[in-house]
Design a protein around this motif. Structure first.
Motif, PDB file in Angstrom:
ATOM      1  N   MET A   1       0.893  -1.244  -0.034  1.00 32.61           N
ATOM      2  CA  MET A   1       0.131  -0.023  -0.030  1.00 32.61           C
ATOM      3  C   MET A   1       0.771   1.075  -0.035  1.00 32.61           C
ATOM      4  N   ALA A   2       1.912   1.248   0.801  1.00 32.68           N
ATOM      5  CA  ALA A   2       2.786   2.421   0.957  1.00 32.68           C
ATOM      6  C   ALA A   2       4.199   2.116   1.385  1.00 32.68           C
ATOM      7  N   LEU A   3       5.305   3.014   0.764  1.00 34.60           N
ATOM      8  CA  LEU A   3       6.563   2.729   1.227  1.00 34.60           C
ATOM      9  C   LEU A   3       7.135   3.859   1.743  1.00 34.60           C
ATOM     10  N   ILE A   4       7.831   4.147   3.010  1.00 29.74           N
ATOM     11  CA  ILE A   4       8.362   5.333   3.502  1.00 29.74           C
ATOM     12  C   ILE A   4       9.670   5.042   3.638  1.00 29.74           C
ATOM     13  N   THR A   5      10.626   5.575   3.006  1.00 31.66           N
ATOM     14  CA  THR A   5      12.077   5.356   3.046  1.00 31.66           C
ATOM     15  C   THR A   5      12.779   6.557   3.971  1.00 31.66           C
ATOM     16  N   PHE A   6      13.395   6.074   5.085  1.00 32.09           N
ATOM     17  CA  PHE A   6      13.973   7.015   6.002  1.00 32.09           C
ATOM     18  C   PHE A   6      15.600   7.188   5.287  1.00 32.09           C
ATOM     19  N   LEU A  39      -4.630  -2.116   7.551  1.00 29.69           N
ATOM     20  CA  LEU A  39      -3.384  -2.095   7.061  1.00 29.69           C
ATOM     21  C   LEU A  39      -2.578  -2.369   8.299  1.00 29.69           C
ATOM     22  N   LYS A  40      -1.513  -2.815   8.244  1.00 30.06           N
ATOM     23  CA  LYS A  40      -0.262  -2.972   9.137  1.00 30.06           C
ATOM     24  C   LYS A  40       0.791  -1.997   8.916  1.00 30.06           C
ATOM     25  N   THR A  81       0.059  -3.225   3.704  1.00 30.89           N
ATOM     26  CA  THR A  81       1.361  -2.925   4.583  1.00 30.89           C
ATOM     27  C   THR A  81       1.652  -1.533   4.155  1.00 30.89           C
ATOM     28  N   ILE A  82       1.901  -0.675   5.496  1.00 33.24           N
ATOM     29  CA  ILE A  82       2.736   0.567   5.109  1.00 33.24           C
ATOM     30  C   ILE A  82       4.145   0.382   5.776  1.00 33.24           C
ATOM     31  N   LEU A  83       4.926   0.179   4.904  1.00 37.11           N
ATOM     32  CA  LEU A  83       6.348  -0.266   5.206  1.00 37.11           C
ATOM     33  C   LEU A  83       7.385   0.941   5.435  1.00 37.11           C
ATOM     34  N   ILE A  84       8.061   0.759   6.620  1.00 34.62           N
ATOM     35  CA  ILE A  84       8.977   2.015   7.086  1.00 34.62           C
ATOM     36  C   ILE A  84      10.230   1.445   6.858  1.00 34.62           C
ATOM     37  N   VAL A  85      11.194   1.830   5.714  1.00 32.30           N
ATOM     38  CA  VAL A  85      12.622   1.488   5.749  1.00 32.30           C
ATOM     39  C   VAL A  85      13.344   2.342   6.505  1.00 32.30           C
ATOM     40  N   LYS A 106       2.911  -0.655  -7.218  1.00 39.19           N
ATOM     41  CA  LYS A 106       1.962   0.308  -7.337  1.00 39.19           C
ATOM     42  C   LYS A 106       1.676   0.912  -5.928  1.00 39.19           C
ATOM     43  N   LEU A 107       2.759   0.974  -5.471  1.00 40.08           N
ATOM     44  CA  LEU A 107       2.608   1.685  -3.910  1.00 40.08           C
ATOM     45  C   LEU A 107       2.637   3.119  -3.861  1.00 40.08           C
ATOM     46  N   ARG A 108       2.109   3.815  -2.959  1.00 41.78           N
ATOM     47  CA  ARG A 108       2.441   5.138  -2.758  1.00 41.78           C
ATOM     48  C   ARG A 108       3.682   5.173  -1.859  1.00 41.78           C
TER      49      ARG A 108
END
Length: 303
Positions: A1-6, A39-40, A81-85, A106-108
């Motif tokens: 669903m989403a990928l957040i890259t730190f 979502l998780k 999943t909202i994945l935080i890397v 196709k993730l935000r």
């Protein structure tokens, strides 16, 4: 669903900010006003993968460490999943690689840049007592090689900058980006390409040859020149394959038909090697080939 890259310097507080963001996102998901999908929120980091800080001491050990992080990220990316890397992610090429993987699914996506002065990072590194301290020369090297994210490039945007003195992360803005942001379509180069069936070449040659023979037979039986004609072709199925063709107002010679057949087969043979045909569709059934060949002939017959 989403990928957040730190992204940020080593020991800049990324893990603390990632935990802050995770807590906020989980609160938003549990809010009664939220009506979206279930979502998780997961955090993926060097620590969760047991990657030692010493892995960054040399390029030989750093490369497999980044590979392990990327592989784990791919496994955890998903529509639920909202994945935080939470890692250094200090090389723009690696952030672009993550961006392409997320775009394929196709993730935000968005990037969070934790901005902390280098001297403060060095002091925090020295004060660590958890056994996760960087060697001083490694820390200096990573800071020197750091490639800062930019909102001007697509793989870092939207970009949210969190300064070391900020009390919290801009959780509402990030939430809006990962739930309402634009979902970019996958790059053509990242999409899996459909392949032609194993007997495609045999079908191509056989149907084209049979069509040429049927046209020559139709011309020999019909006294008038040109016009629509129905061709009956042998088929591997029990029923006979029939197609219609508009012939030019003249006798079409065998040499002309053979020449057009060779051109048609060559074009589609190339499509088999590449793994795709026009409009990205692979259609090598007997009827599909017959109809395409007839269309090709009609378009290339000389008056």
């Amino acid at each position: 669903m989403a990928l957040i890259t730190f992204s940020g310097y080593p020991c800049s507080g990324k893990s603390c900010r990632a935990q802050q963001l995770k807590s906020h996102l989980e609160d938003f998901l549990q809010n009664p006003s939220y009506a979206g999908p279930k979502l998780k929120v997961q955090i993926l980091s060097d620590d969760t993968l047991n990657i030692e800080r010493s892995a960054y001491d040399s390029s030989r050990s750093e490369k497999p460490a980044r590979g392990a992080l990327f592989t784990a990220a791919q496994r955890q990316m998903g529509q639920d999943t909202i994945l935080i890397v939470d890692s250094l992610n200090y090389i723009k090429g690696f952030r672009y690689q993550m961006y392409c993987a997320g775009r394929e699914l196709k993730l935000r996506m968005c990037t969070v840049y934790v901005l902390t002065p280098a001297e403060m990072c060095k002091r925090w590194n020295e004060e660590r007592t958890d056994g996760r301290k960087y060697a001083p020369e490694t820390l200096d090297n990573l800071i020197m090689r750091y490639e800062e994210p930019s909102s001007m490039v697509r793989w870092d945007s939207p970009l949210f900058t969190v300064a070391w003195e900020d009390a919290d992360v801009p959780a509402h803005d990030i939430w809006k980006a990962v739930t309402e942001g634009i979902v970019k379509p996958p790059n053509v180069g990242t999409q899996s390409v459909p392949k032609a069936p194993t007997d495609a070449l045999r079908v191509l040659e056989s149907i084209a040859t049979q069509t040429v023979s049927a046209i020559m037979s139709a011309q020999s039986l019909a006294p008038s020149l040109g016009g629509p004609a129905t061709l009956s072709l042998p088929s591997s199925s029990s029923s006979t394959l029939t197609v219609r063709i508009n012939l030019p107002p003249r006798n079409v010679t065998l040499s002309e038909l053979q020449r057009l057949k060779r051109q048609f087969v060559a074009v589609h043979k190339k499509a088999m090697v590449i793994g795709t045909t026009e409009k990205g569709q692979v259609e090598f059934g007997e009827r599909d080939v017959a109809e395409k060949f007839v269309q090709y002939l009609e378009e290339n017959f000389k008056p």
